[in-house]
Design an enzyme around this catalytic site. Sequence first.
Site, PDB file in Angstrom:
ATOM      1  N   ASP A  81       0.816  -1.216   0.000  1.00 23.16           N
ATOM      2  CA  ASP A  81       0.000   0.000   0.000  1.00 23.16           C
ATOM      3  C   ASP A  81       0.848   1.265   0.000  1.00 23.16           C
ATOM      4  O   ASP A  81       0.451   2.282  -0.577  1.00 23.16           O
ATOM      5  CB  ASP A  81      -0.932   0.005   1.215  1.00 23.16           C
ATOM      6  N   CYS A 122       1.146  -8.250   5.199  1.00 18.72           N
ATOM      7  CA  CYS A 122       0.766  -6.850   4.992  1.00 18.72           C
ATOM      8  C   CYS A 122      -0.728  -6.642   4.765  1.00 18.72           C
ATOM      9  O   CYS A 122      -1.514  -7.575   4.827  1.00 18.72           O
ATOM     10  CB  CYS A 122       1.627  -6.234   3.906  1.00 18.72           C
ATOM     11  N   ASP A 123      -1.071  -5.399   4.454  1.00 21.44           N
ATOM     12  CA  ASP A 123      -2.405  -4.850   4.662  1.00 21.44           C
ATOM     13  C   ASP A 123      -3.575  -5.696   4.174  1.00 21.44           C
ATOM     14  O   ASP A 123      -4.532  -5.923   4.895  1.00 21.44           O
ATOM     15  CB  ASP A 123      -2.491  -3.467   4.000  1.00 21.44           C
ATOM     16  N   LYS A 124      -3.564  -6.115   2.912  1.00 17.88           N
ATOM     17  CA  LYS A 124      -4.726  -6.820   2.378  1.00 17.88           C
ATOM     18  C   LYS A 124      -4.525  -8.326   2.335  1.00 17.88           C
ATOM     19  O   LYS A 124      -5.460  -9.066   2.040  1.00 17.88           O
ATOM     20  CB  LYS A 124      -5.048  -6.320   0.953  1.00 17.88           C
ATOM     21  N   CYS A 195       5.354  -2.454   8.289  1.00 20.99           N
ATOM     22  CA  CYS A 195       5.734  -1.140   8.827  1.00 20.99           C
ATOM     23  C   CYS A 195       5.553  -1.084  10.339  1.00 20.99           C
ATOM     24  O   CYS A 195       4.586  -1.595  10.881  1.00 20.99           O
ATOM     25  CB  CYS A 195       4.949  -0.044   8.133  1.00 20.99           C
ATOM     26  N   GLU A 491      -6.817   4.677  -0.079  1.00 20.51           N
ATOM     27  CA  GLU A 491      -6.388   5.231   1.198  1.00 20.51           C
ATOM     28  C   GLU A 491      -6.020   6.700   1.020  1.00 20.51           C
ATOM     29  O   GLU A 491      -5.505   7.096  -0.023  1.00 20.51           O
ATOM     30  CB  GLU A 491      -5.176   4.465   1.735  1.00 20.51           C
ATOM     31  N   SER A 517      -5.023   5.016   5.567  1.00 20.02           N
ATOM     32  CA  SER A 517      -3.934   4.117   5.923  1.00 20.02           C
ATOM     33  C   SER A 517      -3.921   3.920   7.426  1.00 20.02           C
ATOM     34  O   SER A 517      -4.374   4.778   8.188  1.00 20.02           O
ATOM     35  CB  SER A 517      -2.605   4.733   5.480  1.00 20.02           C
TER      36      SER A 517
END
EC number: 4.2.1.9
Length: 611
Positions: A81, A122-124, A195, A491, A517
Amino acid sequence: MPKLRSATSTQGRNMAGARALWRATGMKENDFGKPIIAVVNSFTQFVPGHVHLKDMGQLVAAEIEKFGGVAKEFNTIAVDDGIAMGHGGMLYSLPSRDLIADSVEYMVNAHCADAMVCISNCDKITPGMLMAALRLNIPTVFVSGGPMEAGKTKLSDQIIKLDLVDAMIQGANPNVSDDVSEQIERSACPTCGSCSGMFTANSMNCLTEALGLSLPGNGSCLATHADRKQLFLAAGKQIVELCKRYYEQDDTSVLPRSIATKEAFDNAMSLDIAMGGSTNTVLHLLAAAQEAEVNFTMADIDRLSRVVPCLSKVAPNTQKYHMEDVHRAGGIMAILGELDRAGLLNSQTRTILGMSIGEQIAKYDIKLTQDKAIHKFFRAGPAGIRTTQAFSQDCRWDTVDDDRENGCIRSKEFAYSQDGGLAMLSGNIALDGCIVKTAGVDESILKFSGKAIVFESQEDAVSGILGGKVQAGHVVVIRYEGPKGGPGMQEMLYPTSYLKSMGLGKACALLTDGRFSGGTSGLSIGHCSPEAAAGGLIGVVKDGDIIEIDIPNRRIELMVSEEELAERRAEQDKLGWKPANRQREVSFALKVYGYFATSADKGAVRDKTKI
């Protein structure tokens, strides 16, 4: 007794062709009849949170085979992202979640796999795999790649901690020199891993612990630390145990839907509120609950947000603490332990370890256990060495942080705030709700009233902010960026970061039908539902309209008369609820996503009534 799913392709003369192909993958005669366990990896060199996962699949696979299973690895896609941010690539991020879920379903069902180990980060990727696990409902263990170490640099004779968001903010701040900006950029992301703050990736990996689908420490143990290797090895061993319990003992309690019950979703959301997690987790929990056929809605989120306090503040809500500090304070088991002692946890929900979450807390909460090995595990810390290698260091803090009055994790009595870290607001502009991360909002602007300044896209908003069009007191409205209107629900990290760069972080609010985000903080209100493209009132806001925000009372209102709103609605009905004068290329794949997408209050999942 349930039959092995894989028997469909391994048993009987009519499956001779399939067995011949299985043999070509390396299977031997005595492997037929063993559970075939999918190792669902997500290695890619595009994403720092996944760059170190290349060998993790085979690490898990070897352990599976050691304990009597047959391991078969495949890979999913993974979008970064942060790299996709600020340009058309962000349109693809949220849709990739559903694509990942589908791809896991396709591979597992096509090959009749009996169980899964999901290696995400990670995010998704974690949410996509979670949706797949609950959809398929076969034994599953989650193990993620782990958090990145926090960046560190020396400025004005002080060592400060950094993360990705600092690089974004300073890069756009006209008062920061090129040399300092570059110094921060070079220091912000020092290692492999997701992150380093409580952003979306780490939030989701923490929530898998609360749901009972991952091992203690999964959300907080650093990617670089040698201790994390034990989580991968334990995942391989545990999935074989779950297979035996289900397929040999008919024990359905080990299945994802038996573990991730309504009460478990309540626990996960309570954790998210207590730790001030990413607002994206709301989308993903709503989506996962639908796959689990659990009736978990925005009303539940509102209910929990009114009673759960904020027990932990981590970047981006403060620069003092990052995930390495959460781990030192006892990780997710410590936060869940504080929730339990406050009477805010369903302690009887089950976990993949075959115990209740309450029993798991008793074993792993550093405030309850004297087990030296567990205390040693939570002393695992950063090395401060740039690397892309997993398990590359074994540095430890001298002590754990068990200070629940002034430490990283607090008890309810000494909470950062008795009001939780996330809140759902509603009102005429968001009839189905919107979400704000209250842990990142300064107390001085919990109530805010200002004039709207409207943008039809994130790109226009960025230009308006950096070009000086946005002034103190404005409510920045960014619309037609929802799941359908984007399409893809971008985002808005750049707009929120640039508001800070321009000195407006505490002087403006931002409202959008898009999302934020996990790195976002400030008065940033997202997921406005219904979205503009679905006929939501955010689509009729005009420059100069007054918008009133009242977080303590969970209200948000567009101060325009009903008569005027009716006229504006009628006008938009004629125009088709589309953005004015926006130039955006939308691919066929994104158009398909947008056609089926529901608004954020439904998790931005596909509308099944259209099939």
